[in-house]
Write a protein that holds these residues in place. Sequence first.
Motif, short mmCIF file in Angstrom:
data_model
loop_
_atom_site.label_atom_id
_atom_site.label_comp_id
_atom_site.label_asym_id
_atom_site.label_seq_id
_atom_site.Cartn_x
_atom_site.Cartn_y
_atom_site.Cartn_z
N GLU A 23 0.79 -1.29 0.14
CA GLU A 23 0.12 0.02 0.03
C GLU A 23 0.78 1.02 -0.02
O GLU A 23 0.50 2.20 -0.68
CB GLU A 23 -0.94 -0.09 1.35
CG GLU A 23 -1.98 -1.19 0.94
CD GLU A 23 -3.16 -1.10 2.09
OE1 GLU A 23 -2.70 -0.43 3.20
OE2 GLU A 23 -4.02 -1.86 2.10
N ASP A 24 2.03 1.17 0.67
CA ASP A 24 2.76 2.37 0.47
C ASP A 24 3.40 2.57 -0.80
O ASP A 24 3.51 3.63 -1.24
CB ASP A 24 4.24 1.98 1.51
CG ASP A 24 3.91 2.44 3.09
OD1 ASP A 24 2.75 3.12 3.19
OD2 ASP A 24 4.67 2.13 3.94
N ARG A 72 1.00 4.18 -2.89
CA ARG A 72 0.64 5.56 -2.50
C ARG A 72 1.81 6.49 -2.96
O ARG A 72 1.54 7.58 -3.37
CB ARG A 72 0.55 5.58 -1.04
CG ARG A 72 0.07 7.00 -0.53
CD ARG A 72 -0.22 7.01 1.04
NE ARG A 72 0.33 5.77 1.82
CZ ARG A 72 -0.29 4.96 2.66
NH1 ARG A 72 -1.57 5.03 2.67
NH2 ARG A 72 0.20 4.08 3.25
N LEU A 73 3.02 5.87 -2.82
CA LEU A 73 4.23 6.86 -3.25
C LEU A 73 4.45 6.80 -4.75
O LEU A 73 5.19 7.71 -5.22
CB LEU A 73 5.72 6.26 -2.66
CG LEU A 73 5.60 6.28 -1.16
CD1 LEU A 73 6.62 5.60 -0.45
CD2 LEU A 73 6.00 7.94 -0.80
N CYS A 74 3.79 5.89 -5.42
CA CYS A 74 3.99 5.75 -7.04
C CYS A 74 3.53 7.49 -7.60
O CYS A 74 2.54 7.69 -7.53
CB CYS A 74 3.28 4.93 -7.57
SG CYS A 74 3.42 5.06 -9.57
#
Lengths: 63, 394
Positions: free
Chosen positions: A48-49, A52-54
Amino acid sequence: MKIVVDFDACMSNAQCMIAAPEIFEVRDDGLLYVLQEEPPEDLRAKAEDAARLCPTQAIRIEG
Amino acid sequence: MRSVVVVGASLAGLSAAQALRSRGFDGKVTIVGDELHMPYQRPPLSKRFLTGEAERGRLDLPMRRPEDFDWQLGTCAQRLDLERHEVETSGRLRLPFDGLIVATGARAKELPGGAQLDGVFTLRTIDDAIAIRRRVVGGARNVVIVGAGFIGCEVAASLRELGCEVTLIDLDRFPMQRVLGEELGAVCLEVHRAHGARLIMGVGFAGFMGASSVQGVHLSDGRTIEAEMVILGVGVTPNVEWLEGSGMALNDGVVCDESCAAIGVNGVVAAGDVARWQHPRFGSMRVEHWDNAIAQGRAAADTLLVGREEAQAFGMIPCFWSDQYDCKLQLIGAARPSDTLRVVEGNVHSRRFVAVFLRQERVVAAFLFNSMHRIVEYKKIVDNGELPFESKSA
Protein backbone atom coordinates in the motif's frame (compact mmCIF):
# COMPACT_ATOMS: atom_id res chain seq x y z
CA MET A 1 -4.05 -9.50 -2.66
CA LYS A 2 -3.07 -8.95 -6.28
CA ILE A 3 -0.67 -6.31 -7.62
CA VAL A 4 -1.73 -4.66 -10.86
CA VAL A 5 0.65 -2.24 -12.60
CA ASP A 6 -0.35 0.03 -15.45
CA PHE A 7 2.86 -0.23 -17.44
CA ASP A 8 1.80 2.55 -19.80
CA ALA A 9 1.70 4.92 -16.84
CA CYS A 10 4.81 3.56 -15.09
CA MET A 11 7.84 5.82 -15.46
CA SER A 12 10.26 3.57 -13.52
CA ASN A 13 10.76 6.19 -10.84
CA ALA A 14 11.46 3.31 -8.44
CA GLN A 15 9.61 4.78 -5.47
CA CYS A 16 7.80 1.44 -5.20
CA MET A 17 11.10 -0.40 -4.95
CA ILE A 18 12.09 1.77 -1.98
CA ALA A 19 8.79 1.03 -0.27
CA ALA A 20 8.50 -2.67 -1.11
CA PRO A 21 11.66 -4.21 -2.57
CA GLU A 22 10.18 -7.68 -2.00
CA ILE A 23 7.52 -6.94 -4.63
CA PHE A 24 8.96 -4.38 -7.04
CA GLU A 25 12.29 -4.22 -8.82
CA VAL A 26 13.54 -1.68 -11.32
CA ARG A 27 16.37 -3.39 -13.19
CA ASP A 28 19.32 -1.98 -15.08
CA ASP A 29 17.28 -2.03 -18.29
CA GLY A 30 15.27 0.75 -16.68
CA LEU A 31 12.09 -1.30 -16.52
CA LEU A 32 9.93 -2.27 -13.58
CA TYR A 33 9.44 -5.95 -12.78
CA VAL A 34 6.81 -7.23 -10.39
CA LEU A 35 8.52 -9.97 -8.40
CA GLN A 36 5.37 -11.22 -6.71
CA GLU A 37 2.03 -10.60 -8.36
CA GLU A 38 0.21 -12.14 -5.42
CA PRO A 39 2.34 -11.28 -2.40
CA PRO A 40 1.59 -12.70 1.04
CA GLU A 41 -0.68 -10.76 3.35
CA ASP A 42 2.17 -9.62 5.62
CA LEU A 43 3.43 -7.42 2.78
CA ARG A 44 0.14 -5.54 2.48
CA ALA A 45 1.29 -2.42 4.35
CA LYS A 46 4.42 -2.19 2.19
CA ALA A 47 2.40 -2.76 -0.99
CA GLU A 48 0.00 0.00 0.00
CA ASP A 49 2.91 2.33 0.69
CA ALA A 50 4.31 1.55 -2.74
CA ALA A 51 0.98 2.35 -4.40
CA ARG A 52 0.65 5.58 -2.46
CA LEU A 53 4.22 6.71 -3.23
CA CYS A 54 4.06 5.96 -6.96
CA PRO A 55 4.33 9.38 -8.61
CA THR A 56 2.31 8.25 -11.62
CA GLN A 57 -0.19 6.27 -9.52
CA ALA A 58 0.42 3.26 -11.72
CA ILE A 59 0.00 0.62 -8.99
CA ARG A 60 -3.32 -0.84 -7.96
CA ILE A 61 -3.91 -3.41 -5.25
CA GLU A 62 -6.86 -5.73 -5.77
CA GLY A 63 -8.37 -7.78 -3.03
CA MET B 1 -9.88 16.72 20.15
CA ARG B 2 -13.16 16.73 18.28
CA SER B 3 -12.47 18.61 15.09
CA VAL B 4 -9.50 19.21 12.80
CA VAL B 5 -9.18 21.76 10.02
CA VAL B 6 -6.65 20.99 7.28
CA VAL B 7 -5.73 24.07 5.30
CA GLY B 8 -4.39 22.98 1.92
CA ALA B 9 -6.04 20.42 -0.35
CA SER B 10 -3.03 19.03 -2.12
CA LEU B 11 -0.78 16.06 -1.42
CA ALA B 12 0.40 16.93 2.11
CA GLY B 13 -3.04 18.03 3.30
CA LEU B 14 -4.74 14.97 1.88
CA SER B 15 -2.08 12.66 3.28
CA ALA B 16 -2.53 14.22 6.74
CA ALA B 17 -6.31 14.00 6.59
CA GLN B 18 -6.20 10.36 5.53
CA ALA B 19 -3.69 9.60 8.26
CA LEU B 20 -6.07 11.03 10.87
CA ARG B 21 -8.74 8.60 9.71
CA SER B 22 -6.43 5.60 9.46
CA ARG B 23 -5.25 6.31 13.03
CA GLY B 24 -8.86 6.13 14.17
CA PHE B 25 -9.76 9.81 14.55
CA ASP B 26 -13.54 9.96 14.12
CA GLY B 27 -14.19 13.68 14.69
CA LYS B 28 -14.90 16.20 11.98
CA VAL B 29 -12.16 16.82 9.41
CA THR B 30 -12.53 19.85 7.16
CA ILE B 31 -10.21 20.31 4.18
CA VAL B 32 -9.86 23.85 2.83
CA GLY B 33 -8.38 24.36 -0.65
CA ASP B 34 -8.05 27.51 -2.73
CA GLU B 35 -8.22 25.64 -6.02
CA LEU B 36 -11.55 24.28 -7.20
CA HIS B 37 -10.06 20.89 -8.01
CA MET B 38 -10.02 17.85 -5.80
CA PRO B 39 -6.43 16.88 -4.87
CA TYR B 40 -4.29 16.00 -7.89
CA GLN B 41 -0.73 15.08 -8.71
CA ARG B 42 1.56 17.96 -9.52
CA PRO B 43 4.72 16.14 -10.75
CA PRO B 44 3.26 15.26 -14.20
CA LEU B 45 2.30 18.90 -14.83
CA SER B 46 5.78 19.74 -16.10
CA LYS B 47 6.28 16.36 -17.72
CA ARG B 48 3.79 13.88 -19.16
CA PHE B 49 0.72 16.06 -18.73
CA LEU B 50 2.43 18.92 -20.55
CA THR B 51 3.47 16.65 -23.41
CA GLY B 52 -0.03 15.22 -23.64
CA GLU B 53 0.96 11.67 -22.69
CA ALA B 54 -0.99 11.71 -19.42
CA GLU B 55 -4.64 12.72 -19.44
CA ARG B 56 -6.41 14.91 -16.90
CA GLY B 57 -8.32 11.96 -15.47
CA ARG B 58 -5.09 10.27 -14.50
CA LEU B 59 -3.98 13.13 -12.29
CA ASP B 60 -6.58 12.82 -9.55
CA LEU B 61 -5.09 11.48 -6.34
CA PRO B 62 -6.79 8.23 -5.39
CA MET B 63 -9.01 8.44 -2.35
CA ARG B 64 -10.84 5.60 -0.69
CA ARG B 65 -13.53 7.64 0.97
CA PRO B 66 -13.78 11.31 -0.02
CA GLU B 67 -16.98 11.48 2.02
CA ASP B 68 -14.82 11.10 5.14
CA PHE B 69 -14.04 14.80 4.86
CA ASP B 70 -15.89 18.08 4.69
CA TRP B 71 -14.48 19.76 1.56
CA GLN B 72 -14.24 23.53 1.31
CA LEU B 73 -12.76 23.98 -2.16
CA GLY B 74 -12.36 27.26 -4.01
CA THR B 75 -11.95 28.70 -0.53
CA CYS B 76 -8.95 30.70 0.56
CA ALA B 77 -7.85 30.78 4.20
CA GLN B 78 -7.34 34.43 5.05
CA ARG B 79 -6.66 34.64 8.77
CA LEU B 80 -5.95 32.45 11.74
CA ASP B 81 -7.44 33.39 15.11
CA LEU B 82 -5.72 31.25 17.73
CA GLU B 83 -7.63 32.76 20.64
CA ARG B 84 -10.95 31.67 19.24
CA HIS B 85 -9.45 28.66 17.46
CA GLU B 86 -10.92 29.63 14.12
CA VAL B 87 -9.76 29.86 10.53
CA GLU B 88 -11.35 32.71 8.63
CA THR B 89 -11.75 32.15 4.93
CA SER B 90 -12.85 33.94 1.81
CA GLY B 91 -16.63 33.91 1.67
CA ARG B 92 -16.64 34.92 5.36
CA LEU B 93 -16.61 31.39 6.65
CA ARG B 94 -15.36 30.83 10.17
CA LEU B 95 -14.11 27.32 10.68
CA PRO B 96 -13.64 26.38 14.35
CA PHE B 97 -11.09 23.70 15.20
CA ASP B 98 -9.44 21.88 18.07
CA GLY B 99 -6.46 20.92 15.91
CA LEU B 100 -5.05 22.64 12.83
CA ILE B 101 -2.91 21.22 10.04
CA VAL B 102 -1.22 23.84 7.87
CA ALA B 103 -0.48 22.48 4.41
CA THR B 104 -0.88 25.58 2.26
CA GLY B 105 2.12 24.78 0.09
CA ALA B 106 3.93 27.37 -1.95
CA ARG B 107 3.24 29.44 -5.03
CA ALA B 108 5.43 30.19 -8.03
CA LYS B 109 7.33 33.47 -7.89
CA GLU B 110 6.59 36.08 -10.54
CA LEU B 111 8.86 38.65 -12.13
CA PRO B 112 8.07 42.37 -12.35
CA GLY B 113 5.85 43.27 -15.28
CA GLY B 114 4.93 39.70 -16.14
CA ALA B 115 1.48 39.52 -14.61
CA GLN B 116 0.07 42.17 -16.97
CA LEU B 117 1.40 40.51 -20.12
CA ASP B 118 -0.36 37.89 -22.18
CA GLY B 119 1.92 34.93 -22.82
CA VAL B 120 3.82 34.95 -19.53
CA PHE B 121 3.27 31.83 -17.45
CA THR B 122 4.29 30.18 -14.23
CA LEU B 123 3.73 26.46 -13.65
CA ARG B 124 2.33 25.32 -10.36
CA THR B 125 -1.30 24.35 -10.83
CA ILE B 126 -3.18 22.23 -13.29
CA ASP B 127 -4.75 25.40 -14.70
CA ASP B 128 -1.24 26.74 -15.38
CA ALA B 129 -0.30 23.54 -17.19
CA ILE B 130 -3.50 23.57 -19.27
CA ALA B 131 -2.86 27.20 -20.24
CA ILE B 132 0.71 26.48 -21.34
CA ARG B 133 -0.29 23.39 -23.25
CA ARG B 134 -3.14 25.22 -24.99
CA ARG B 135 -0.71 27.91 -26.14
CA VAL B 136 1.74 25.36 -27.51
CA VAL B 137 -0.93 23.29 -29.23
CA GLY B 138 -2.26 26.58 -30.64
CA GLY B 139 1.02 27.10 -32.44
CA ALA B 140 3.41 28.97 -30.14
CA ARG B 141 6.89 27.84 -31.08
CA ASN B 142 9.48 30.21 -29.61
CA VAL B 143 9.63 29.81 -25.86
CA VAL B 144 11.92 31.44 -23.34
CA ILE B 145 12.16 29.79 -19.94
CA VAL B 146 13.54 32.00 -17.19
CA GLY B 147 15.22 29.89 -14.52
CA ALA B 148 17.06 26.62 -15.15
CA GLY B 149 16.09 24.89 -11.93
CA PHE B 150 14.23 21.60 -11.96
CA ILE B 151 10.89 22.96 -13.12
CA GLY B 152 12.51 25.06 -15.84
CA CYS B 153 14.56 22.10 -17.06
CA GLU B 154 11.60 19.70 -17.06
CA VAL B 155 9.47 22.18 -18.98
CA ALA B 156 12.32 22.72 -21.44
CA ALA B 157 12.56 18.98 -22.06
CA SER B 158 8.80 18.59 -22.46
CA LEU B 159 8.51 21.53 -24.87
CA ARG B 160 11.43 20.27 -26.93
CA GLU B 161 9.54 17.00 -27.27
CA LEU B 162 6.59 19.00 -28.56
CA GLY B 163 8.82 20.66 -31.16
CA CYS B 164 9.23 24.10 -29.61
CA GLU B 165 12.36 26.19 -29.92
CA VAL B 166 13.40 26.54 -26.30
CA THR B 167 15.81 29.04 -24.75
CA LEU B 168 16.66 28.55 -21.08
CA ILE B 169 18.25 31.45 -19.25
CA ASP B 170 19.70 31.55 -15.76
CA LEU B 171 22.06 33.66 -13.70
CA ASP B 172 23.89 30.50 -12.62
CA ARG B 173 26.48 28.95 -14.93
CA PHE B 174 24.82 25.54 -15.02
CA PRO B 175 21.27 24.21 -14.89
CA MET B 176 20.08 22.91 -11.50
CA GLN B 177 23.38 24.14 -10.07
CA ARG B 178 21.99 25.19 -6.72
CA VAL B 179 20.92 21.65 -5.93
CA LEU B 180 23.42 19.58 -7.91
CA GLY B 181 26.53 21.76 -7.97
CA GLU B 182 28.67 22.73 -10.96
CA GLU B 183 30.02 19.34 -12.04
CA LEU B 184 26.64 17.63 -12.23
CA GLY B 185 25.07 20.80 -13.58
CA ALA B 186 27.57 20.63 -16.44
CA VAL B 187 26.39 17.10 -17.29
CA CYS B 188 22.79 18.32 -17.41
CA LEU B 189 23.80 21.29 -19.56
CA GLU B 190 25.19 18.89 -22.16
CA VAL B 191 22.02 16.79 -22.10
CA HIS B 192 19.86 19.82 -22.83
CA ARG B 193 22.18 21.06 -25.59
CA ALA B 194 22.25 17.60 -27.16
CA HIS B 195 18.47 17.74 -27.37
CA GLY B 196 18.48 21.06 -29.13
CA ALA B 197 17.67 23.41 -26.28
CA ARG B 198 19.53 26.71 -26.25
CA LEU B 199 21.01 27.60 -22.87
CA ILE B 200 22.15 31.09 -22.00
CA MET B 201 23.86 30.74 -18.65
CA GLY B 202 25.42 33.24 -16.30
CA VAL B 203 23.14 35.99 -17.58
CA GLY B 204 20.28 37.60 -15.71
CA PHE B 205 16.74 38.46 -16.70
CA ALA B 206 16.40 42.24 -17.10
CA GLY B 207 12.77 42.67 -18.17
CA PHE B 208 9.98 41.64 -20.49
CA MET B 209 9.51 42.93 -24.05
CA GLY B 210 6.03 43.72 -25.30
CA ALA B 211 3.09 45.98 -24.47
CA SER B 212 0.04 43.75 -24.03
CA SER B 213 1.46 40.44 -25.27
CA VAL B 214 4.95 39.33 -24.40
CA GLN B 215 7.42 39.50 -27.27
CA GLY B 216 10.53 38.33 -25.51
CA VAL B 217 12.93 39.19 -22.73
CA HIS B 218 15.78 41.60 -22.13
CA LEU B 219 18.94 40.09 -20.66
CA SER B 220 21.33 41.72 -18.21
CA ASP B 221 24.12 41.77 -20.81
CA GLY B 222 22.01 43.91 -23.15
CA ARG B 223 20.86 41.10 -25.44
CA THR B 224 17.20 40.55 -26.28
CA ILE B 225 15.61 37.16 -26.96
CA GLU B 226 12.35 37.10 -28.88
CA ALA B 227 9.63 34.73 -27.78
CA GLU B 228 5.91 34.10 -28.18
CA MET B 229 5.70 32.81 -24.66
CA VAL B 230 7.81 33.13 -21.55
CA ILE B 231 7.65 30.60 -18.72
CA LEU B 232 9.02 31.48 -15.32
CA GLY B 233 10.72 28.87 -13.16
CA VAL B 234 12.28 31.17 -10.61
CA GLY B 235 11.35 29.43 -7.41
CA VAL B 236 8.45 29.45 -5.02
CA THR B 237 7.22 31.38 -2.00
CA PRO B 238 5.59 29.48 0.88
CA ASN B 239 1.99 30.51 1.44
CA VAL B 240 2.15 31.89 4.96
CA GLU B 241 0.70 35.40 4.61
CA TRP B 242 -2.63 34.30 6.11
CA LEU B 243 -0.80 33.30 9.30
CA GLU B 244 0.84 36.67 9.90
CA GLY B 245 -0.21 38.19 13.21
CA SER B 246 -1.47 34.84 14.51
CA GLY B 247 1.45 34.32 16.88
CA MET B 248 2.99 31.56 14.81
CA ALA B 249 6.70 31.68 14.02
CA LEU B 250 7.21 32.28 10.28
CA ASN B 251 10.52 32.30 8.44
CA ASP B 252 10.44 31.13 4.83
CA GLY B 253 7.65 28.77 5.90
CA VAL B 254 5.98 27.75 9.13
CA VAL B 255 8.70 27.17 11.70
CA CYS B 256 8.23 23.76 13.35
CA ASP B 257 10.09 21.58 15.80
CA GLU B 258 11.43 18.11 14.95
CA SER B 259 7.96 16.58 15.06
CA CYS B 260 6.35 19.15 12.71
CA ALA B 261 4.55 20.96 15.57
CA ALA B 262 4.42 24.70 14.95
CA ILE B 263 6.68 26.70 17.28
CA GLY B 264 5.09 29.07 19.75
CA VAL B 265 1.53 27.74 19.62
CA ASN B 266 -0.37 24.65 20.67
CA GLY B 267 -2.45 22.30 18.58
CA VAL B 268 -1.00 23.37 15.22
CA VAL B 269 1.19 21.26 12.94
CA ALA B 270 2.49 21.85 9.42
CA ALA B 271 3.41 19.60 6.51
CA GLY B 272 4.60 19.77 2.92
CA ASP B 273 6.15 22.67 1.01
CA VAL B 274 5.09 25.21 3.65
CA ALA B 275 6.72 23.47 6.62
CA ARG B 276 10.18 24.51 7.78
CA TRP B 277 10.99 21.93 10.37
CA GLN B 278 14.02 20.84 12.33
CA HIS B 279 15.28 17.70 10.61
CA PRO B 280 17.05 15.57 13.24
CA ARG B 281 20.01 14.97 10.92
CA PHE B 282 20.09 17.87 8.46
CA GLY B 283 18.80 20.73 10.62
CA SER B 284 16.29 23.37 9.53
CA MET B 285 14.78 22.38 6.18
CA ARG B 286 11.88 23.05 3.89
CA VAL B 287 11.37 20.31 1.30
CA GLU B 288 9.22 20.62 -1.82
CA HIS B 289 9.18 16.98 -2.88
CA TRP B 290 6.44 14.49 -3.57
CA ASP B 291 7.37 11.78 -1.08
CA ASN B 292 8.10 14.33 1.64
CA ALA B 293 4.59 15.74 1.31
CA ILE B 294 3.12 12.25 1.76
CA ALA B 295 5.30 11.22 4.69
CA GLN B 296 5.30 14.58 6.42
CA GLY B 297 1.52 14.82 6.17
CA ARG B 298 1.27 11.53 8.04
CA ALA B 299 3.89 12.56 10.59
CA ALA B 300 2.15 15.88 11.26
CA ALA B 301 -1.18 14.11 11.75
CA ASP B 302 0.46 11.74 14.23
CA THR B 303 1.96 14.65 16.16
CA LEU B 304 -1.42 16.36 16.32
CA LEU B 305 -3.07 13.20 17.64
CA VAL B 306 -0.52 12.25 20.30
CA GLY B 307 0.51 15.76 21.37
CA ARG B 308 3.85 17.50 21.33
CA GLU B 309 5.33 15.67 24.34
CA GLU B 310 4.77 12.19 22.90
CA ALA B 311 5.47 13.11 19.29
CA GLN B 312 8.26 11.51 17.29
CA ALA B 313 10.84 13.37 15.24
CA PHE B 314 10.26 13.38 11.49
CA GLY B 315 13.59 12.47 9.96
CA MET B 316 12.88 11.13 6.50
CA ILE B 317 15.81 11.41 4.11
CA PRO B 318 14.72 13.75 1.31
CA CYS B 319 14.51 12.11 -2.07
CA PHE B 320 13.36 13.41 -5.40
CA TRP B 321 13.47 12.54 -9.04
CA SER B 322 13.26 14.35 -12.33
CA ASP B 323 12.56 13.07 -15.82
CA GLN B 324 14.13 15.07 -18.63
CA TYR B 325 14.20 13.75 -22.21
CA ASP B 326 15.33 10.13 -21.90
CA CYS B 327 17.18 10.83 -18.65
CA LYS B 328 16.17 9.97 -15.13
CA LEU B 329 17.72 11.97 -12.33
CA GLN B 330 17.39 11.07 -8.70
CA LEU B 331 18.83 12.78 -5.65
CA ILE B 332 18.69 11.14 -2.23
CA GLY B 333 19.76 13.19 0.77
CA ALA B 334 20.65 16.83 1.24
CA ALA B 335 23.68 18.16 -0.64
CA ARG B 336 25.40 21.52 -0.17
CA PRO B 337 27.74 23.34 -2.57
CA SER B 338 30.62 22.83 -0.11
CA ASP B 339 30.27 19.02 -0.14
CA THR B 340 32.82 16.91 -2.01
CA LEU B 341 31.45 15.13 -5.06
CA ARG B 342 32.74 11.68 -5.92
CA VAL B 343 31.64 9.54 -8.85
CA VAL B 344 31.33 5.98 -7.56
CA GLU B 345 29.76 4.11 -10.49
CA GLY B 346 30.19 4.69 -14.22
CA ASN B 347 31.45 8.05 -15.42
CA VAL B 348 29.75 11.33 -16.13
CA HIS B 349 30.28 11.02 -19.89
CA SER B 350 28.54 7.66 -20.08
CA ARG B 351 25.12 9.14 -19.26
CA ARG B 352 24.76 6.47 -16.61
CA PHE B 353 26.50 6.99 -13.31
CA VAL B 354 26.16 7.40 -9.59
CA ALA B 355 27.86 10.14 -7.58
CA VAL B 356 27.87 10.75 -3.85
CA PHE B 357 28.25 13.96 -1.89
CA LEU B 358 30.66 13.69 1.04
CA ARG B 359 30.83 15.97 4.07
CA GLN B 360 33.57 15.15 6.57
CA GLU B 361 33.91 11.69 5.03
CA ARG B 362 30.19 10.97 5.52
CA VAL B 363 27.81 10.40 2.63
CA VAL B 364 25.10 13.07 2.86
CA ALA B 365 23.55 12.58 -0.58
CA ALA B 366 23.64 10.36 -3.65
CA PHE B 367 22.85 11.38 -7.21
CA LEU B 368 21.71 8.67 -9.61
CA PHE B 369 21.75 9.39 -13.32
CA ASN B 370 19.88 6.78 -15.35
CA SER B 371 20.63 4.38 -12.51
CA MET B 372 17.29 3.95 -10.81
CA HIS B 373 17.99 0.25 -10.34
CA ARG B 374 20.58 1.21 -7.71
CA ILE B 375 18.19 3.25 -5.61
CA VAL B 376 17.64 0.86 -2.72
CA GLU B 377 21.38 0.39 -2.29
CA TYR B 378 22.14 4.10 -2.27
CA LYS B 379 19.23 4.95 -0.02
CA LYS B 380 20.82 2.63 2.54
CA ILE B 381 24.21 4.25 2.02
CA VAL B 382 22.80 7.73 2.59
CA ASP B 383 20.83 6.46 5.60
CA ASN B 384 24.02 5.10 7.16
CA GLY B 385 26.29 7.84 5.88
CA GLU B 386 29.00 5.33 5.11
CA LEU B 387 30.57 4.49 1.81
CA PRO B 388 31.00 0.72 1.88
CA PHE B 389 33.55 0.45 -0.91
CA GLU B 390 36.71 2.05 -2.20
CA SER B 391 36.00 4.60 -4.88
CA LYS B 392 38.14 6.76 -7.04
CA SER B 393 37.84 10.50 -7.10
CA ALA B 394 35.74 12.18 -9.80
